[in-house]
Design a protein around this motif. Structure first.
Motif, short mmCIF file in Angstrom:
data_model
loop_
_atom_site.label_atom_id
_atom_site.label_comp_id
_atom_site.label_asym_id
_atom_site.label_seq_id
_atom_site.Cartn_x
_atom_site.Cartn_y
_atom_site.Cartn_z
N THR A 151 -13.06 -15.61 65.00
CA THR A 151 -13.29 -15.16 66.38
C THR A 151 -12.64 -16.11 67.39
OG1 THR A 151 -15.38 -16.38 66.69
CG2 THR A 151 -15.51 -14.20 65.67
N TYR A 152 -12.03 -17.19 66.91
CA TYR A 152 -11.42 -18.18 67.81
C TYR A 152 -10.05 -17.70 68.28
CZ TYR A 152 -14.79 -21.88 66.48
OH TYR A 152 -15.91 -22.63 66.28
N SER A 153 -9.70 -18.07 69.49
CA SER A 153 -8.34 -17.86 69.98
C SER A 153 -7.42 -18.91 69.36
CB SER A 153 -8.28 -17.99 71.50
OG SER A 153 -8.57 -19.33 71.89
N LEU A 154 -6.09 -18.74 69.54
CA LEU A 154 -5.14 -19.72 69.02
C LEU A 154 -5.40 -21.10 69.61
CD1 LEU A 154 -2.62 -20.46 67.39
CD2 LEU A 154 -1.21 -19.68 69.31
N GLY A 155 -5.67 -21.14 70.92
CA GLY A 155 -5.94 -22.42 71.55
C GLY A 155 -7.18 -23.10 71.00
N MET A 156 -8.21 -22.30 70.69
CA MET A 156 -9.43 -22.87 70.12
C MET A 156 -9.18 -23.40 68.71
SD MET A 156 -12.09 -19.98 71.49
CE MET A 156 -13.51 -20.62 70.60
N LYS A 157 -8.32 -22.72 67.95
CA LYS A 157 -7.99 -23.21 66.60
C LYS A 157 -7.22 -24.53 66.69
CE LYS A 157 -7.84 -18.60 64.53
NZ LYS A 157 -6.98 -17.51 64.01
N GLN A 158 -6.34 -24.64 67.69
CA GLN A 158 -5.64 -25.91 67.89
C GLN A 158 -6.62 -27.02 68.24
OE1 GLN A 158 -2.71 -25.42 66.40
NE2 GLN A 158 -1.51 -26.32 68.04
N ARG A 159 -7.58 -26.71 69.08
CA ARG A 159 -8.59 -27.71 69.44
C ARG A 159 -9.45 -28.09 68.23
NH1 ARG A 159 -11.87 -25.60 74.26
NH2 ARG A 159 -10.85 -23.58 74.06
N LEU A 160 -9.75 -27.11 67.38
CA LEU A 160 -10.50 -27.41 66.16
C LEU A 160 -9.67 -28.32 65.25
CD1 LEU A 160 -13.13 -26.84 64.64
CD2 LEU A 160 -12.01 -24.89 63.55
N GLY A 161 -8.36 -28.11 65.21
CA GLY A 161 -7.48 -29.00 64.43
C GLY A 161 -7.52 -30.43 64.96
N ILE A 162 -7.56 -30.58 66.28
CA ILE A 162 -7.67 -31.93 66.86
C ILE A 162 -9.02 -32.54 66.52
CG2 ILE A 162 -7.71 -33.24 69.02
CD1 ILE A 162 -5.72 -31.20 70.16
N ALA A 163 -10.08 -31.72 66.56
CA ALA A 163 -11.41 -32.21 66.18
C ALA A 163 -11.39 -32.73 64.74
CB ALA A 163 -12.44 -31.10 66.34
N ALA A 164 -10.69 -32.01 63.84
CA ALA A 164 -10.59 -32.45 62.45
C ALA A 164 -9.89 -33.80 62.35
CB ALA A 164 -9.86 -31.40 61.63
N ALA A 165 -8.87 -33.99 63.20
CA ALA A 165 -8.12 -35.26 63.19
C ALA A 165 -8.97 -36.43 63.68
CB ALA A 165 -6.87 -35.13 64.05
#
Length: 351
Positions: A151-165
């Motif tokens: 349900t996430y937008s592309l921008g939210m997935k990018q932010r989730l990737g930063i959270a993982a980092a």
């Protein structure tokens, strides 16, 4: 350690967090990265720039040990990754987002990060879950942590990737094109997040082709072309060193005389580096905007340039100092415009 001069004239030491020494990587006969030397200091937001195919992603992959160099070495916190017995714990101090992040779409953002934490050797404890919540809060996804990633937008997935980092509270974060494919609002959110992370004392290396964004958020940059380093410096230093002037004239005949005079001046004056005829700016009304030269020289020489032209009976209608952007500088450095440099003798469209 490197040293810099502070405002009061004293020397202060800067810790080198990341250093590349003569880094080279070939793929068959193609040289992707060619004897690259870089230094990233603690506290930097460091921009890695270059046209497509310049070697940015290959460089980043070597930094995080996904690709091994043919020649040279990567030093993280003073330790070479190319040493036979380097400590793998060093890589635990580095968080990274390489290209587009991939998640399990049917799991929540929180559960995806829990899986990533487990893979990184972090036990499912309250401490780990607190770090997950902390990372999600930092990237603005705390209120969506229990929603499925599908349900996430592309921008939210990018932010989730930063959270993982950020899960292991790294000292250095590497972000490869974190704004790729995002709309302006998404780009703005990522920039805010990067600036917020930097305020936590984390050093950041970010590659991007969005030069305006890099200028807004980076303290230092390096520009690559065909795997080679063209320049690395503080952003403000680059822009201040390469400011120039726009000289405007009332009609084409005066412009032509000025252009011919500049051909001579450039061979005589060391502070004059080049000259180019500008096309008419559609936002400028009247003849002043139609006949102009762009002069590559320090803006403090404006009065001296005006005097040189005046001595030849050439009078400018207006002289403006150019405010160079990082995009202007990047294009000047990586493109091959038609203009004459001091050692050129050929006739052409520019001097």
């Amino acid at each position: 350690m490197d040293k810099e001069i502070s405002a009061n004239g004293s020397q202060t030491a800067r810790e080198t967090v990341l250093e590349l020494r003569h880094l080279t990587r070939k793929f068959g006969q193609r040289i992707a990265v060619n004897e690259l030397d870089l230094q990233v200091y603690r506290g930097d937001v460091f921009g890695l720039l270059g046209p497509n195919g310049s070697g940015k992603t290959t460089t980043i992959r070597m930094i995080v040990n996904l690709v091994r160099p043919n020649v040279g070495e990567v030093l993280l916190f003073g330790q070479s990754l190319q040493q036979r017995h380097f400590s793998t714990s060093i890589l635990g101090r580095v968080g990274s987002l390489i290209e587009q992040p991939t998640f399990y779409p049917f799991l929540s953002g929180q559960d995806n990060l829990l899986g990533i934490a487990s893979f990184a050797g972090m036990s499912d404890t309250q401490v780990t879950r607190s770090r997950i919540d902390e990372s999600l809060e930092l990237v603005g996804l705390a209120d969506r942590r229990k929603d499925r990633v599908q349900t996430y937008s592309l921008g939210m997935k990018q932010r989730l990737g930063i959270a993982a980092a950020l899960l292991q509270r790294p000292d250095l974060v590497i972000l490869d094109e974190p704004t790729n494919g995002l709309d302006p609002a998404g780009v703005f959110h990522i920039r805010q997040i990067i600036q917020h992370i930097a305020r936590q004392g984390i050093t950041i290396v970010v590659s991007s082709h969005l030069l305006y964004e890099v200028e807004q958020m980076c303290s230092r940059v390096a520009i690559l072309e065909q795997g080679k380093l063209l320049v690395q410096d503080e952003v403000q230093n680059l822009l201040q060193k390469h400011r120039g002037m726009t000289v405007m004239f009332d009609d084409a005949s005066v412009l032509e005389k000025a252009f011919s005079a500049m051909r001579v001046f450039i061979t005589q004056q060391s502070w004059l580096q080049g000259c180019q005829v500008l096309h008419a700016d559609p936002n400028d009304k009247g003849p002043i905007g139609e006949y102009a030269l762009s002069i590559d020289c320090p803006s403090e020489y404006a009065s001296r340039l005006n005097r040189l032209l005046g001595e030849q009976g050439i009078y400018a209608a207006e002289i403006r100092r150019q405010k160079l952007t990082l995009e202007d500088f990047f294009l000047r450095l990586t493109a091959q415009p038609q203009h004459m440099q001091p050692d050129q003798k050929k006739e052409g469209a520019g001097v």
